[in-house]
Design a protein around this motif. Structure first.
Motif, short mmCIF file in Angstrom:
data_model
loop_
_atom_site.label_atom_id
_atom_site.label_comp_id
_atom_site.label_asym_id
_atom_site.label_seq_id
_atom_site.Cartn_x
_atom_site.Cartn_y
_atom_site.Cartn_z
N ILE A 9 -10.40 73.02 23.80
CA ILE A 9 -9.35 72.54 22.90
C ILE A 9 -9.51 71.05 22.68
O ILE A 9 -9.42 70.55 21.55
CB ILE A 9 -7.95 72.86 23.45
N ALA A 10 -9.76 70.30 23.74
CA ALA A 10 -9.94 68.85 23.62
C ALA A 10 -11.16 68.53 22.75
O ALA A 10 -11.12 67.65 21.90
CB ALA A 10 -10.10 68.22 25.00
N GLU A 11 -12.23 69.29 22.94
CA GLU A 11 -13.45 69.11 22.15
C GLU A 11 -13.17 69.39 20.67
O GLU A 11 -13.63 68.67 19.80
CB GLU A 11 -14.53 70.06 22.68
N PHE A 12 -12.41 70.45 20.40
CA PHE A 12 -12.03 70.80 19.02
C PHE A 12 -11.20 69.69 18.39
O PHE A 12 -11.43 69.30 17.25
CB PHE A 12 -11.26 72.12 19.01
N ASN A 13 -10.23 69.18 19.14
CA ASN A 13 -9.34 68.13 18.61
C ASN A 13 -10.07 66.82 18.32
O ASN A 13 -9.60 66.03 17.51
CB ASN A 13 -8.18 67.88 19.58
N GLU A 14 -11.21 66.60 18.96
CA GLU A 14 -11.99 65.39 18.71
C GLU A 14 -12.80 65.46 17.42
O GLU A 14 -13.25 64.45 16.92
CB GLU A 14 -12.93 65.12 19.89
N LYS A 15 -12.98 66.66 16.90
CA LYS A 15 -13.77 66.82 15.67
C LYS A 15 -12.98 66.30 14.47
O LYS A 15 -11.76 66.30 14.47
CB LYS A 15 -14.11 68.30 15.46
N PRO A 16 -13.70 65.87 13.42
CA PRO A 16 -13.00 65.43 12.20
C PRO A 16 -12.17 66.56 11.60
O PRO A 16 -12.50 67.74 11.77
CB PRO A 16 -14.16 65.04 11.27
N LYS A 17 -11.12 66.22 10.90
CA LYS A 17 -10.20 67.22 10.33
C LYS A 17 -10.93 68.21 9.43
O LYS A 17 -10.62 69.40 9.44
CB LYS A 17 -9.08 66.54 9.55
N MET A 18 -11.89 67.75 8.65
CA MET A 18 -12.62 68.64 7.75
C MET A 18 -13.39 69.70 8.53
O MET A 18 -13.44 70.86 8.15
CB MET A 18 -13.56 67.83 6.84
N VAL A 19 -13.99 69.30 9.62
CA VAL A 19 -14.72 70.24 10.48
C VAL A 19 -13.75 71.24 11.11
O VAL A 19 -14.03 72.43 11.17
CB VAL A 19 -15.54 69.49 11.55
N GLN A 20 -12.61 70.75 11.57
CA GLN A 20 -11.59 71.65 12.13
C GLN A 20 -11.17 72.69 11.09
O GLN A 20 -11.05 73.87 11.40
CB GLN A 20 -10.37 70.85 12.58
N TYR A 21 -10.96 72.23 9.86
CA TYR A 21 -10.54 73.14 8.79
C TYR A 21 -11.59 74.22 8.57
O TYR A 21 -11.26 75.39 8.43
CB TYR A 21 -10.30 72.35 7.50
N ARG A 22 -12.88 73.83 8.53
CA ARG A 22 -13.95 74.80 8.30
C ARG A 22 -14.04 75.81 9.44
O ARG A 22 -14.24 76.99 9.21
CB ARG A 22 -15.27 74.07 8.11
N ILE A 23 -13.87 75.34 10.67
CA ILE A 23 -13.92 76.25 11.82
C ILE A 23 -12.76 77.24 11.74
O ILE A 23 -12.95 78.45 11.95
CB ILE A 23 -13.87 75.46 13.14
N LEU A 24 -11.57 76.75 11.43
CA LEU A 24 -10.42 77.64 11.33
C LEU A 24 -10.55 78.62 10.17
O LEU A 24 -10.16 79.79 10.27
CB LEU A 24 -9.13 76.82 11.20
N ALA A 25 -11.13 78.17 9.06
CA ALA A 25 -11.33 79.06 7.90
C ALA A 25 -12.33 80.16 8.25
O ALA A 25 -12.13 81.33 7.88
CB ALA A 25 -11.82 78.25 6.70
N GLN A 26 -13.39 79.83 8.98
CA GLN A 26 -14.36 80.83 9.40
C GLN A 26 -13.72 81.84 10.36
O GLN A 26 -13.97 83.04 10.28
CB GLN A 26 -15.57 80.17 10.06
N ALA A 27 -12.91 81.34 11.26
CA ALA A 27 -12.23 82.22 12.21
C ALA A 27 -11.29 83.16 11.48
O ALA A 27 -11.22 84.36 11.79
CB ALA A 27 -11.46 81.40 13.25
N GLU A 28 -10.55 82.65 10.49
CA GLU A 28 -9.63 83.48 9.71
C GLU A 28 -10.39 84.54 8.92
O GLU A 28 -9.99 85.70 8.87
CB GLU A 28 -8.80 82.61 8.76
N ALA A 29 -11.52 84.17 8.31
CA ALA A 29 -12.32 85.13 7.55
C ALA A 29 -12.86 86.23 8.47
O ALA A 29 -12.84 87.41 8.12
CB ALA A 29 -13.47 84.41 6.85
N SER A 30 -13.30 85.84 9.65
CA SER A 30 -13.80 86.81 10.62
C SER A 30 -12.69 87.76 11.07
O SER A 30 -12.89 88.97 11.18
CB SER A 30 -14.39 86.07 11.82
N PHE A 31 -11.51 87.20 11.31
CA PHE A 31 -10.37 88.02 11.72
C PHE A 31 -10.00 89.02 10.61
O PHE A 31 -9.75 90.19 10.89
CB PHE A 31 -9.16 87.12 12.03
N GLN A 32 -9.98 88.57 9.36
CA GLN A 32 -9.63 89.45 8.24
C GLN A 32 -10.67 90.56 8.08
O GLN A 32 -10.31 91.71 7.79
CB GLN A 32 -9.50 88.64 6.93
N GLU A 33 -11.95 90.24 8.28
CA GLU A 33 -13.00 91.24 8.18
C GLU A 33 -12.84 92.30 9.28
O GLU A 33 -12.94 93.50 9.03
CB GLU A 33 -14.38 90.57 8.29
N GLU A 34 -12.57 91.85 10.50
CA GLU A 34 -12.35 92.80 11.60
C GLU A 34 -11.12 93.69 11.34
O GLU A 34 -11.14 94.87 11.62
CB GLU A 34 -12.17 92.06 12.93
#
Length: 131
Positions: A9-34
């Motif tokens: 979580i700490a490592e994630f929070n250190e990433k730039p906001k744009m990178v966080q957004y992309r990671i969360l968008a990929q996770a959401e897409a993966s969740f929707q596919e499953e």
């Protein structure tokens, strides 16, 4: 265990906001596919001798489930590809992903025996997968 989670979580929070957004968008897409593939997975839930290894979703029209079929003791497990169209099983299996895709396409276009003809025309040779 929580220390590892906390560090991630700490490592994630250190990433730039744009990178966080992309990671969360990929996770959401993966969740929707499953979530979308859940009906295919549930088809095999009541049979302990069938284990879903992978589900391939082709353009939301065809779904192919790679399923390990356990046999009796001493017999090797067999891998079969079960074909679904629009998330509904069509009671067809194949020994390979390529063959299962041909079955799905020809079944969808009411050309049932065409799958076998196409396989013979292009020289597809299949050996069933065993594990």
């Amino acid at each position: 265990m929580s220390e590892v989670f906390d560090s991630k979580i700490a490592e994630f929070n250190e990433k730039p906001k744009m990178v966080q957004y992309r990671i969360l968008a990929q996770a959401e897409a993966s969740f929707q596919e499953e979530k979308k593939l859940q009906p295919v997975r549930e088809y095999f839930n009541n049979d302990p001798k069938k284990i879903v290894l992978e589900i391939v979703n082709v353009t939301d029209k065809y779904q192919i489930a790679k399923v390990k079929h356990k046999r009796n003791r001493g017999e090797p497990a067999e891998i079969l590809y079960h074909v679904f169209i629009d998330f509904k099983r069509i009671n067809e299996c194949a020994y390979s992903l390529d063959s299962a895709l041909l079955v799905a396409i020809t079944h969808n276009h009411n050309a049932g025996s065409a799958a076998g003809w196409i396989e013979n025309m292009i020289g597809m040779k299949y050996v069933p997968e065993v594990e």
